[in-house]
Design an enzyme around this catalytic site. Sequence first.
Site, PDB file in Angstrom:
ATOM      1  N   LYS A 133       0.839  -1.201   0.000  1.00  0.00           N
ATOM      2  CA  LYS A 133       0.000   0.000   0.000  1.00  0.00           C
ATOM      3  C   LYS A 133       0.871   1.246   0.000  1.00  0.00           C
ATOM      4  CE  LYS A 133      -3.922  -1.857   2.683  1.00  0.00           C
ATOM      5  NZ  LYS A 133      -4.960  -1.651   1.669  1.00  0.00           N
ATOM      6  N   ARG A 142     -10.289 -11.581   2.192  1.00  0.00           N
ATOM      7  CA  ARG A 142     -11.133 -12.649   1.636  1.00  0.00           C
ATOM      8  C   ARG A 142     -10.414 -13.998   1.678  1.00  0.00           C
ATOM      9  NH1 ARG A 142     -11.649  -9.367  -3.911  1.00  0.00           N
ATOM     10  NH2 ARG A 142     -11.351  -7.713  -2.398  1.00  0.00           N
TER      11      ARG A 142
HETATM   12  N1  BES Z   1      -8.084  -3.772   4.519  1.00  0.00           N
HETATM   13  C1  BES Z   1      -8.287  -3.354   3.192  1.00  0.00           C
HETATM   14  C2  BES Z   1      -9.599  -2.603   2.977  1.00  0.00           C
HETATM   15  C3  BES Z   1      -9.719  -1.266   3.652  1.00  0.00           C
HETATM   16  C4  BES Z   1      -9.431  -0.108   2.954  1.00  0.00           C
HETATM   17  C5  BES Z   1     -10.179  -1.167   4.940  1.00  0.00           C
HETATM   18  C6  BES Z   1      -9.574   1.120   3.560  1.00  0.00           C
HETATM   19  C7  BES Z   1     -10.317   0.070   5.543  1.00  0.00           C
HETATM   20  C8  BES Z   1     -10.027   1.207   4.859  1.00  0.00           C
HETATM   21  C9  BES Z   1      -8.291  -4.580   2.266  1.00  0.00           C
HETATM   22  O1  BES Z   1      -7.489  -5.629   2.661  1.00  0.00           O
HETATM   23  C10 BES Z   1      -7.764  -4.119   0.946  1.00  0.00           C
HETATM   24  O2  BES Z   1      -6.621  -3.776   0.874  1.00  0.00           O
HETATM   25  N2  BES Z   1      -8.627  -4.112  -0.065  1.00  0.00           N
HETATM   26  C11 BES Z   1      -8.251  -3.683  -1.352  1.00  0.00           C
HETATM   27  C12 BES Z   1      -8.804  -4.672  -2.336  1.00  0.00           C
HETATM   28  C13 BES Z   1      -8.266  -4.506  -3.730  1.00  0.00           C
HETATM   29  C14 BES Z   1      -6.800  -4.872  -3.780  1.00  0.00           C
HETATM   30  C15 BES Z   1      -9.068  -5.400  -4.650  1.00  0.00           C
HETATM   31  C16 BES Z   1      -8.852  -2.298  -1.574  1.00  0.00           C
HETATM   32  O3  BES Z   1      -9.962  -2.038  -1.085  1.00  0.00           O
HETATM   33  O4  BES Z   1      -8.205  -1.474  -2.190  1.00  0.00           O
HETATM   34 MN    MN Z   2      -5.503  -5.437   1.993  1.00  0.00          MN
END
Ligand code: BES
Ligand code: MN
Length: 493
Positions: free
Chosen positions: A270, A344
């Site tokens: 990230k 997931r």
């Molecule tokens: N933990 C994150 C989702 C999240 C984002 C929670 C912002 C709280 C605040 C999750 O694991 C994630 O990174 N999701 C990605 C999915 C994508 C790679 C398909 C996302 O939402 O960007």
């Molecule tokens: Mn994630």
Amino acid sequence: MRIEFVPVDTQAGATAALAVLAHEGAALSPEARAANEATGGALARAIAGGRFTGAKGQTLDIVAPNGLEAARVVLVGVDGSGAVEPEAVELAAASAFQAVKTSGVVELVLKLGADAETAARAAFGARLAAYRFDKYRTTEKAEKKPSVQVVKIAAADPVKAQKAYEPLAALADAIVFSRDLVSEPANILHPEEFAARTKSLESLGLEVEILGEAEMAKLGMGSLLGVGQGSVRESQLVIMKWMGAADKSAQPIAFVGKGVCFDTGGISIKPADGMEDMKWDMGGAAAVAGVMHALAGRKAKVNAIGVLGLVENMPDGNAQRPGDVVTSMSGQTIEVINTDAEGRLVLADALWYTQERFKPQFMIDLATLTGAIIISLGHDYAGLFSNNDGLSEKLLAAGKAERESLWRLPLPAAYEKQIESPIADMKNIGGRPAGSITAGLFLQKFVNGVPWAHLDIASVAWKKPSADPTVPDGAVGYGVRLLNRLVADAYEG
Ligand code: BES
Ligand code: MN
Ligand code: ZN
């Protein structure tokens, strides 16, 4: 902060604030009228001199009122005209607390309605409003710290009010437990520490089982284990049991939580900006631990299982790579296109394990699963996805009652195309369109006919700013009230 129930004739002293209610049109409640008379009309003059209308959540602070010993009188708006609903009292108590918490008064006396249930709800509101995660502050100046140390709640029968407060106190304890887990930084709250904290709940009569990586490997949980393999912290699966039904062999209900103690994204790392928020990527697991705490705390007449998938998602020489294929406990294979879609992968094995082992009446999972749910719904709703209309209706009703709102989104079979893989049974991302829905469709592949609901709580687990006076900025403890209510209204007795 301490809570005490006191007789209605209790007077607020020189270091106390007195809180009373006002309705629409700034109409005073009986207690407010008494304060107005005692002060020779100071409340009426304060109202006349400003814009206070008695609207819900408004407060008006009258300092050093003549004729009363109290340091302050706080008028709190509750809308309406006559009878005050318990929920309005909960909010009013919380608003009153917020209004004076750092004012310097050490005591808050709430005169918001004298019957036992009303007084109990006031106590609940004040308790939640007073939440603060300050264990790591060592140099905070005294004048910045909350001054209120005791909240006294006037009740016609204080003993009866205390009794009525008991189940709400158990719920508040559970919410606080959940908020603390979410607030803890990830260097402290790694999977083993999280598991240890749930183990401490055995004192409430819960049973807690903890599986480590070797045990999960034996079960074939390649999907969950792949997420944790880049972390020096060992992944854990926690199974919490509350067997409160008269018939201990009655089919249980089950809750499953995403517990990513920190989500760097892994190799699909990230951006740095805001990454610190990913300490609360275990908010789903905290909600499940919290609701199990609540059920045990109030001795709910239900058999309930809580399963937490606890991992840390880190980049490392041993971390999972984009393109890796993992085999889940269900036997289905997954091509991991993006290591940041890890929640997931954790839930895939946790859900499968839960339904295989416990054959529950239903499974509800909670997860801070997608950023896309924030784009869809903003911060006032969590996303609800389900294969069952009856369960969905009950969840929507419970959410309304507890101010933990849900909005149901569809699971269109046609969108499954987006998560087809050329080399495995599925891939773990479906592209930008309907990102929260394709995440839900992914999870559904690990549900084998059991009534199931998935709550995407990425939008609601953390509020900054928070508009609800019972929820201080930061960890909400979202899901504890909602699920406790669901159980109380539909699955007990
Ligand atoms: N933990 C994150 C989702 C999240 C984002 C929670 C912002 C709280 C605040 C999750 O694991 C994630 O990174 N999701 C990605 C999915 C994508 C790679 C398909 C996302 O939402 O960007
Ligand atoms: Mn994630
Ligand atoms: Zn995550």
